[in-house]
Structures are given as structure tokens and as C-alpha cells.
Motif scaffolding. Structure first.
Motif, PDB file in Angstrom:
ATOM      1  N   ILE A  36      38.856  46.879  37.345  1.00  9.03           N
ATOM      2  CA  ILE A  36      38.668  45.526  36.810  1.00  9.03           C
ATOM      3  C   ILE A  36      37.170  45.362  36.581  1.00  9.03           C
ATOM      4  O   ILE A  36      36.377  45.514  37.514  1.00  9.03           O
ATOM      5  CB  ILE A  36      39.154  44.454  37.806  1.00  9.03           C
ATOM      6  N   VAL A  38      34.021  43.177  36.119  1.00 10.88           N
ATOM      7  CA  VAL A  38      33.585  41.803  36.387  1.00 10.88           C
ATOM      8  C   VAL A  38      32.548  41.420  35.331  1.00 10.88           C
ATOM      9  O   VAL A  38      31.422  41.922  35.335  1.00 10.88           O
ATOM     10  CB  VAL A  38      33.005  41.677  37.805  1.00 10.88           C
ATOM     11  N   ALA A  59      37.270  40.281  34.999  1.00 11.02           N
ATOM     12  CA  ALA A  59      37.261  39.246  36.028  1.00 11.02           C
ATOM     13  C   ALA A  59      36.081  38.309  35.851  1.00 11.02           C
ATOM     14  O   ALA A  59      35.000  38.720  35.412  1.00 11.02           O
ATOM     15  CB  ALA A  59      37.202  39.887  37.421  1.00 11.02           C
ATOM     16  N   HIS A  81      41.313  38.053  35.427  1.00 11.15           N
ATOM     17  CA  HIS A  81      41.407  37.809  36.870  1.00 11.15           C
ATOM     18  C   HIS A  81      40.342  36.782  37.256  1.00 11.15           C
ATOM     19  O   HIS A  81      39.185  36.908  36.849  1.00 11.15           O
ATOM     20  CB  HIS A  81      41.147  39.103  37.652  1.00 11.15           C
ATOM     21  N   VAL A  83      38.155  35.509  40.290  1.00 10.52           N
ATOM     22  CA  VAL A  83      37.797  36.081  41.596  1.00 10.52           C
ATOM     23  C   VAL A  83      36.882  35.177  42.426  1.00 10.52           C
ATOM     24  O   VAL A  83      36.532  35.520  43.546  1.00 10.52           O
ATOM     25  CB  VAL A  83      37.129  37.470  41.437  1.00 10.52           C
ATOM     26  N   GLN A 102      42.646  35.823  42.314  1.00  6.31           N
ATOM     27  CA  GLN A 102      42.467  36.720  43.461  1.00  6.31           C
ATOM     28  C   GLN A 102      41.901  36.010  44.692  1.00  6.31           C
ATOM     29  O   GLN A 102      41.696  36.646  45.720  1.00  6.31           O
ATOM     30  CB  GLN A 102      41.519  37.865  43.089  1.00  6.31           C
ATOM     31  N   SER A 207      43.027  44.578  46.273  1.00 13.81           N
ATOM     32  CA  SER A 207      41.792  44.498  45.490  1.00 13.81           C
ATOM     33  C   SER A 207      40.595  44.522  46.438  1.00 13.81           C
ATOM     34  O   SER A 207      40.399  43.603  47.233  1.00 13.81           O
ATOM     35  CB  SER A 207      41.804  43.208  44.661  1.00 13.81           C
ATOM     36  N   HIS A 224      42.989  48.358  43.276  1.00 17.56           N
ATOM     37  CA  HIS A 224      42.131  47.776  42.237  1.00 17.56           C
ATOM     38  C   HIS A 224      40.704  47.677  42.763  1.00 17.56           C
ATOM     39  O   HIS A 224      40.496  47.254  43.907  1.00 17.56           O
ATOM     40  CB  HIS A 224      42.612  46.375  41.842  1.00 17.56           C
ATOM     41  N   ARG A 226      36.745  46.142  41.719  1.00 19.92           N
ATOM     42  CA  ARG A 226      36.124  45.130  40.861  1.00 19.92           C
ATOM     43  C   ARG A 226      34.657  45.519  40.648  1.00 19.92           C
ATOM     44  O   ARG A 226      33.840  45.375  41.551  1.00 19.92           O
ATOM     45  CB  ARG A 226      36.199  43.751  41.536  1.00 19.92           C
TER      46      ARG A 226
END
Length: 239
Positions: A36, A38, A59, A81, A83, A102, A207, A224, A226
Motif C-alpha cells: 500500500i 502512502v 493510503a 485506505h 490510515v 485501517q 497491516s 500488507h 504501508r
């Protein structure tokens, strides 16, 4: 533009290599770990380039930045996502674009997310954010619920209309017993995930891990990771 695309392509290739090597070292297939990216503080143009380069998960942590960016990139095949710590007054906006939240860490937020998901006829994936700096109960410095609070919150998500319980998330703690012990923190999260899956077998997402500690997260079993800085560079204004 081509320079930025070349830069992001090189950074993505490097991160992918790191994930692949960490998977190999842990005896895990590479496809078990999803990246993922960010994209907080970076423009929609970067998100568009990332999509061209094959990124499918991005994210954000602030709704005021994320909402216009998601709208601008609505034509792209991306999962968004959320976060960051989420205030209930931002829920209506976030449910409009986030496929997964998340940072679910309290009952009031679950109730607000459920109401809004039903209103917008969306299914919103939820991860329980676990605070490993909070002791067994209480809340963490950066949000999250202590390990003792996971079960009750997970049950609430699972029975809430419009929501889907996907799993757990954590941020490596800066204080408490796991400070500076990322691998141990992520292993603790995996143990908590195992416990959760006994009652909620579909909640398989874990995550954990960011630019500096993704290897430890993969070694522990995260599904996952990030990653922001290692893909996009040092954030504007931070150096």
C-alpha cells in the motif's frame, strides 16, 4: 513528468525487491504481501503515475487532503485506505471514497461508519487499530485500542450493517515495552490476529510495517505493508 515517473518507477522497483527478499527470507510467497503506497502530502499527479506503474492500493491519513485527491483519481483502478485517526465528523466524507478504514479504534466510530456506509450503500472494510503501547487496555498515543479491547470491537464491526471486518493494523510503538522492538511488536500483532481469526476466520488482513521496518513486518507475517517515503521520497517540508 517523465523524470518523476522514472524516479517513482525506480523507487517502486527497490521497494518491491525489498519485499521479495524479505518474503524469501521468511519462506513466504511474494504474492502473500500487498504493497500500500502512502500518498499523504503528495499530489494527485503522483497517484496517477503510481497507478500507471501498477500500484493498486494507496493510503491517506487526512480527509481534507484525501477527499479531493480521491475525487480527482476516481477513474483509476485503485483501492483507497484511510490510515489516520478518524474523527466522527469526517466519516461521511471518508466512507465516500475509502474502501478500507485501517484506524478503527472505538465503538462510537464503528457506529458512525456503519450508519454512513448504509446511507451511501457502500461496504466499508475495517481494520481494528491495535495500540501496543497502551498495555492490555486503554488507548495508544497515536490511536488504537489495547489488545484486551480487540474482541469486543471486532464483534461490533462484524455485526454492523455496511461494514466488513478485514483484520488488524498497528503502527510500531515509540513508547512502552515494544519501543525499538519492531519485530517483537509485529509478532505480537500476528498472535492477536491468530486469536481474532478463531472467531472471525475471514479477518485475515494484517497491516504492519512502513518504509523503515517493512522487513520485520514481512518476517512476522504481515499481509500488507504501508510504504510512503521509500516510494515517494522525503515529504515536502520535512527536509
Amino acid at each position: 513528468m517523465s523524470n518523476r515517473k522514472d524516479e517513482l518507477a525506480a523507487n517502486l522497483a527497490n521497494v518491491d525487491r525489498r519485499i521479495a527478499e524479505a518474503c524469501a527470507a521468511a519462506g513466504r510467497p511474494r504474492e502473500e504481501v500487498t504493497l500500500i503506497v502512502v500518498t499523504k502530502t503528495y499530489p494527485a499527479s503522483d497517484v496517477r503515475i503510481l497507478s500507471e506503474l501498477g500500484v493498486r492500493h494507496v493510503a491517506e491519513n487526512r480527509d481534507q487532503d484525501a477527499a479531493p485527491k480521491a475525487a480527482e483519481c476516481a477513474d483509476l483502478p485503485l483501492s483507497w485506505h484511510f490510515v489516520g485517526q478518524l474523527q466522527t465528523n469526517k466519516v461521511r466524507s471518508v466512507v465516500g471514497y475509502a474502501d478500507v478504514v485501517q484506524s478503527v479504534d472505538r465503538a462510537r466510530l464503528v457506529t458512525a461508519l456503519s450508519k454512513e456506509a448504509v446511507r451511501q450503500e457502500r461496504e466499508t472494510g475495517c481494520l481494528i487499530q491495535v495500540a501496543l503501547d497502551a498495555g492490555e487496555s486503554g488507548r495508544g498515543e497515536r490511536g488504537g485500542v489495547g489488545p484486551a479491547g480487540i474482541g469486543e470491537l471486532a464483534d461490533l464491526v462484524a455485526r454492523s450493517e455496511g461494514l466488513r471486518l478485514d483484520g488488524l493494523m498497528t503502527v510500531a510503538p515509540l513508547t512502552g515495552p515494544y519501543a525499538g522492538r519492531e519485530r517483537a511488536a509485529f509478532e505480537r500483532l500476528m498472535d492477536l490476529s491468530t486469536d481474532l481469526r478463531r472467531t472471525h476466520p475471514a479477518a485475515t488482513m494484517v497491516s504492519a510495517g512502513m518504509s523503515a521496518d517493512l522487513e520485520q513486518a514481512v518476517a512476522a507475517g504481515a499481509t500488507h505493508v504501508r510504504v510512503g517515503t521509500a516510494v515517494l521520497g522525503v515529504r515536502p517540508g520535512l527536509g
